[in-house]
Design a protein around this motif. Structure first.
Motif, mmCIF file in Angstrom:
data_model
loop_
_atom_site.group_PDB
_atom_site.id
_atom_site.type_symbol
_atom_site.label_atom_id
_atom_site.label_comp_id
_atom_site.label_asym_id
_atom_site.label_seq_id
_atom_site.Cartn_x
_atom_site.Cartn_y
_atom_site.Cartn_z
ATOM 1 N N PHE A 50 -8.312 -19.189 3.183
ATOM 2 C CA PHE A 50 -6.871 -19.415 3.284
ATOM 3 C C PHE A 50 -6.407 -19.679 4.717
ATOM 4 O O PHE A 50 -5.221 -19.637 4.996
ATOM 5 N N LEU A 353 -9.436 -14.836 5.461
ATOM 6 C CA LEU A 353 -7.998 -14.817 5.752
ATOM 7 C C LEU A 353 -7.773 -14.912 7.247
ATOM 8 O O LEU A 353 -8.662 -14.632 8.046
ATOM 9 N N VAL A 358 -0.841 -18.029 5.435
ATOM 10 C CA VAL A 358 -1.730 -18.248 4.292
ATOM 11 C C VAL A 358 -1.565 -19.699 3.857
ATOM 12 O O VAL A 358 -0.448 -20.153 3.587
#
Length: 414
Positions: A50, A353, A358
């Motif tokens: 992400f 992440l 995101v």
């Protein structure tokens, strides 16, 4: 004569032996025994990453299409690349286009092509890529001062913002503004087209230029159902990326008038951006336009699902999913980005992440979104069980708590 012939044969043998040694040193095989399996694993990893949409990879179908491209030299003439340039010029409503290796190259060459002799300045949003993430290119390449503006509405620049900051004075203390550069999307947010038109009308009335960093303009077109031509119409030049959002491995196009692109082509060569067999890259871009652009509405839908899930858990949404990006703050549920990242990395199929930003892309899986939400929900529940109580953000304690837990990352990267 026999002695001479023998010496000649020996010399040739020695040379052949020496060359064989050099050739042996030069040889390289970059493919490991497991590279096919590694690629499969990488494709799986990307569905669960992400951090950006630049990490998408070509599919086998894109690879296969690329192998059919023409084999010209783009410094002279490359048919597949010229076909891509002509098509992008057509859909943007501009006279010409130029294929470039990156959005940064496209933006910087655009600015350099617009600007003649300093002193001059460029107006942009303070979060703009050309200001924050292009290594000071406007100053280095163009000798330009950048005037970064904080939008009064905290979302996008308005005509009033531009009018208040544009330098039109002949006072020798100032660098007159020659270009207003906007970005759409900016951090995934959509710049309202009616405001863009107002700014453009004003800027052109002053005899100045408008540039658009439209790296992710495809998302705007998909979300607003507006033609690329209409979105680009207010601008003298536009940069459009194929590797962000659309999933091509490399490349951007710069569009504008024929004279502008001719000048930009010269600067591309000057900056070392003249490329050779670019047909395979142009083919990947063409494939992305045809087959990946239609996937963007589903990307936006998945981003909104992620946003709704985070909000339902209790995380604060600091920038909404207008297209493919969400910015969030988990401090309201007593969780840090590091805790989320660490827990996500421990899943049987890890998530990758990058903090507050995101990014959902065409290769993000719905399972990855569900797992992300599960991690945040689980951590939130653990905090509640340990006695965490959501603070009142208006109280002094709430502000102290927020300072402790929030580690905000920059709101724009590639």
């Amino acid at each position: 004569m026999l002695r001479i012939a023998t010496r000649t044969l020996n010399r040739r043998f020695t040379m052949a032996s020496t060359f064989a040694n050099v050739a042996e040193e030069v040889k390289l095989d970059i493919l490991s025994e497991n590279h096919l399996e590694d690629n499969i694993a990488k494709r799986k990893e990307i569905t669960r990453t992400f951090i950006s949409d630049t990490i998408t990879v070509p599919t086998q179908e894109m690879y296969q299409y690329a192998t059919l491209a023409t084999l010209g030299d783009d410094v002279y003439f490359e048919p597949s690349t010229r076909a891509l340039e002509n098509h992008v010029a057509k859909i943007t409503g501009k006279e010409a286009a130029l294929f470039l290796p990156s959005g940064t190259a496209s933006n910087q060459i655009a600015l350099r092509s617009h600007l003649a002799q300093p002193p001059y300045s460029i107006i942009c949003d303070h979060r703009a890529h050309i200001h924050k993430y292009e290594a000071g290119g406007a100053a280095f390449h163009s000798g330009a001062a950048v005037l970064p503006i904080i939008p009064a509405n905290e979302h996008h620049l308005t005509l009033k913002d531009v009018q208040s900051n544009m330098i039109l004075s002949t006072d020798i203390h100032f660098a007159p503004t020659e270009v207003v550069a906007l970005e759409n999307t900016l951090n995934g947010t959509i710049f309202p087209q009616d405001e863009i038109i107002k700014i453009s009308d004003f800027v052109h009335l002053q005899g100045k230029k408008m540039h658009l960093d439209g790296a992710r303009i495809w998302h705007v077109a998909a979300e607003t159902e507006t033609s690329i031509k209409k979105l680009c119409e207010p601008f003298d030049s536009v940069s459009l990326c194929f590797s962000k959002g659309l999933g091509a491995p490399v490349g951007s196009c710069l569009v504008g008038s024929s004279a502008f692109i001719s000048r930009a082509r010269h600067f591309r060569k000057l900056f070392g951006g003249g490329m050779r067999q670019t047909g395979i890259l142009a083919a990947c871009a063409a494939y992305a336009l045809t087959y990946n652009f239609p996937l963007l509405p589903a990307v936006h839908s998945l981003a909104r699902k992620l946003e709704a899930g985070l909000e339902e858990i209790g995380a604060e949404i600091t920038s909404r999913a207008e297209t493919c990006m969400i910015f969030y703050d988990p401090s309201s549920i007593g969780v840090t980005y590091d805790e989320i990242g660490e827990r996500a990395s421990q899943l049987p199929e890890p998530l990758i992440l990058g903090g507050s930003r995101v990014v959902v892309h065409i290769q993000t899986s719905e399972a990855a979104v569900n797992d992300f939400l599960s991690v945040v929900r689980q951590l939130s529940e653990e905090k509640k069980k340990s006695g965490f109580v959501k603070p009142d953000p208006t109280s002094a304690n709430g502000n102290i708590y927020k300072d402790v837990y929030v580690r905000r990352l920059p709101k724009s990267t590639d």
